[in-house]
Scaffold this active site. Structure first.
Site, PDB file in Angstrom:
ATOM      1  N   HIS A 193     103.538  62.856 117.906  1.00 54.19           N
ATOM      2  CA  HIS A 193     104.028  62.739 116.531  1.00 54.19           C
ATOM      3  C   HIS A 193     105.307  63.545 116.302  1.00 54.19           C
ATOM      4  CE1 HIS A 193     104.098  62.328 112.267  1.00 54.19           C
ATOM      5  NE2 HIS A 193     103.951  63.622 112.088  1.00 54.19           N
ATOM      6  N   GLY A 227      71.373  69.063 119.536  1.00 54.01           N
ATOM      7  CA  GLY A 227      72.704  68.519 119.241  1.00 54.01           C
ATOM      8  C   GLY A 227      73.774  68.944 120.238  1.00 54.01           C
ATOM      9  N   ARG A 264     105.045  61.475  99.808  1.00 49.86           N
ATOM     10  CA  ARG A 264     103.585  61.369  99.747  1.00 49.86           C
ATOM     11  C   ARG A 264     103.130  62.095  98.498  1.00 49.86           C
ATOM     12  NH1 ARG A 264     100.795  58.841 103.611  1.00 49.86           N
ATOM     13  NH2 ARG A 264     101.371  58.930 105.794  1.00 49.86           N
ATOM     14  N   GLN A 282      98.866  67.171 112.024  1.00 51.87           N
ATOM     15  CA  GLN A 282      98.699  68.472 111.349  1.00 51.87           C
ATOM     16  C   GLN A 282      99.470  69.514 112.156  1.00 51.87           C
ATOM     17  OE1 GLN A 282      94.734  69.458 109.866  1.00 51.87           O
ATOM     18  NE2 GLN A 282      94.039  67.463 110.550  1.00 51.87           N
ATOM     19  N   LYS A 306     110.526  58.595 102.688  1.00 50.63           N
ATOM     20  CA  LYS A 306     109.119  58.438 102.272  1.00 50.63           C
ATOM     21  C   LYS A 306     108.672  59.672 101.497  1.00 50.63           C
ATOM     22  CE  LYS A 306     105.548  58.934 105.292  1.00 50.63           C
ATOM     23  NZ  LYS A 306     104.671  58.579 106.420  1.00 50.63           N
TER      24      LYS A 306
HETATM   25  C1  R5P Z   1     103.544  60.245 109.478  1.00 49.44           C
HETATM   26  O1  R5P Z   1     104.470  61.013 109.362  1.00 49.44           O
HETATM   27  C2  R5P Z   1     103.399  59.291 110.630  1.00 49.44           C
HETATM   28  O2  R5P Z   1     104.554  59.201 111.375  1.00 49.44           O
HETATM   29  C3  R5P Z   1     102.984  57.931 110.130  1.00 49.44           C
HETATM   30  O3  R5P Z   1     104.002  57.410 109.335  1.00 49.44           O
HETATM   31  C4  R5P Z   1     101.708  58.001 109.341  1.00 49.44           C
HETATM   32  O4  R5P Z   1     100.760  58.794 109.995  1.00 49.44           O
HETATM   33  C5  R5P Z   1     101.141  56.643 109.105  1.00 49.44           C
HETATM   34  O5  R5P Z   1      99.967  56.784 108.382  1.00 49.44           O
HETATM   35  P1  R5P Z   1      99.496  55.676 107.365  1.00 49.44           P
HETATM   36  O6  R5P Z   1      99.407  54.383 108.133  1.00 49.44           O
HETATM   37  O7  R5P Z   1      98.161  56.158 106.887  1.00 49.44           O
HETATM   38  O8  R5P Z   1     100.498  55.625 106.251  1.00 49.44           O
END
Ligand code: R5P
Length: 302
Positions: free
Chosen positions: A129, A37, A200, A96, A198
């Site tokens: 990000h 592997g 989560r 992350q 937003k």
């Molecule tokens: C998160 O903070 C990123 O900026 C995106 O909004 C997120 O990764 C989008 O992921 P998904 O399409 O799974 O909602």
């Protein structure tokens, strides 16, 4: 001085375009998987005294791509390259970048430290990000924005569809994309901005808090994010904008992760126009427009 361009798997098309534009060789990569592997990755082309450019996103088999890149970098350095310029258009693990849930690692910092141990001169990523990721590296890193590409696209789109800029707002689906949205709104001649909230409730599930309908009613909303993965963020934001009376919702994101089921989810949420870049190479439905980052790559080389 002679240049040579490599890509292992992530961005072969872009890397070939770059080699053509620079009129230089597209390097061969030799990869072998042993019975146990283990893998071995090396240059199959002569790199001695050459200026090497590697373009490798980590986006499909993320961990294998990452490790392959580390081995290729070592092989190229040992083979006597004069310089190594690394492009990672999409940097996996970038979401992350902090601890969000109990006991989580800061995986992005771990990956950045590992990449940092490799031999190269500098690294360019696109629309990372979060800007704090730059601080995880000791190497010189450029976090290049793609705003120019999207601005040019939307200038054309608005003019073609006779949409007046006073009826346009650029929308961020969360507070993480504020800067991106400000830059695009400015490039489009200071159009309005709306930032959504937003939440989560659990990983990979996005919901949005209510907004004042006056902000978007009758407007063309350009909803922009760095990544579309499951499509949950964009689908939820788009549904909210439609509920609040938006005239239409146009979607853009730099990195088209587009995991399984994403495009179906976006279609169901009345997404009218979807535009992404080729930081991640993948076969896409014809309805998705793809902007080429090659001009931005060339800016970093010439
Ligand atoms: C998160 O903070 C990123 O900026 C995106 O909004 C997120 O990764 C989008 O992921 P998904 O399409 O799974 O909602």
């Amino acid at each position: 001085m002679s240049k040579i361009v490599f890509s292992i798997s992530g961005n072969k098309k872009l890397a070939k375009e770059l080699a053509d534009a620079l009129k230089c060789e597209f390097g061969r990569v030799y990869k072998k998987t042993f019975a146990d592997g283990e893998i071995m990755v090396k240059s199959g082309s002569d790199v001695k005294d050459k200026d090497v450019i590697i373009i490798q996103s980590t986006s499909k088999n993320v961990n294998e791509e990452l490790f392959s890149l580390l081995l290729l970098l070592d092989s190229i350095k040992r083979a006597g390259a004069k310089s190594i310029k690394l492009f990672m258009p999409y940097f996996a693990y970038s979401r992350q970048e902090r601890v969000s849930w109990t006991n989580e690692p800061v995986s992005c910092e771990v990956v950045a430290r590992i990449v940092d141990t490799a031999n190269f001169d500098d690294l360019t990523c696109f629309d990372l990000h979060h800007p704090l990721i730059e601080g995880f590296f000791k190497h010189k890193i450029t976090n290049k924005p793609t705003t120019k590409l999207f601005a040019a696209y939307y200038e054309q789109y608005l003019s073609k569809h006779h949409i007046n800029k006073k009826d346009v707002v650029v929308v961020s689906p969360d507070h993480g994309s504020n800067l991106r949205v400000e830059m695009l709104a400015k490039e489009l001649g200071n159009v309005g901005i709306v930032i959504l909230d937003k939440v989560r409730p659990q990983p990979n599930r996005a919901e949005h808090l209510d907004i004042d309908g006056k902000l978007v009613k009758g407007k063309t909303c350009i909803l922009i994010d760095d990544i579309i993965d499951t499509g949950g963020t964009i689908a939820s934001a788009s549904a909210l904008l439609h509920r609040k009376g938006a005239q239409n919702v146009l979607i853009s994101a730099t990195h088209a992760v587009l995991s399984k089921g994403c495009l179906r989810r976006l279609k169901q949420s009345r997404v009218e126009d979807l535009v992404v870049t080729n930081t991640i190479e993948k076969k896409l439905d014809k309805s998705v427009k793809v902007l080429d980052i090659l001009p931005l790559v060339l800016e970093e080389i010439q």
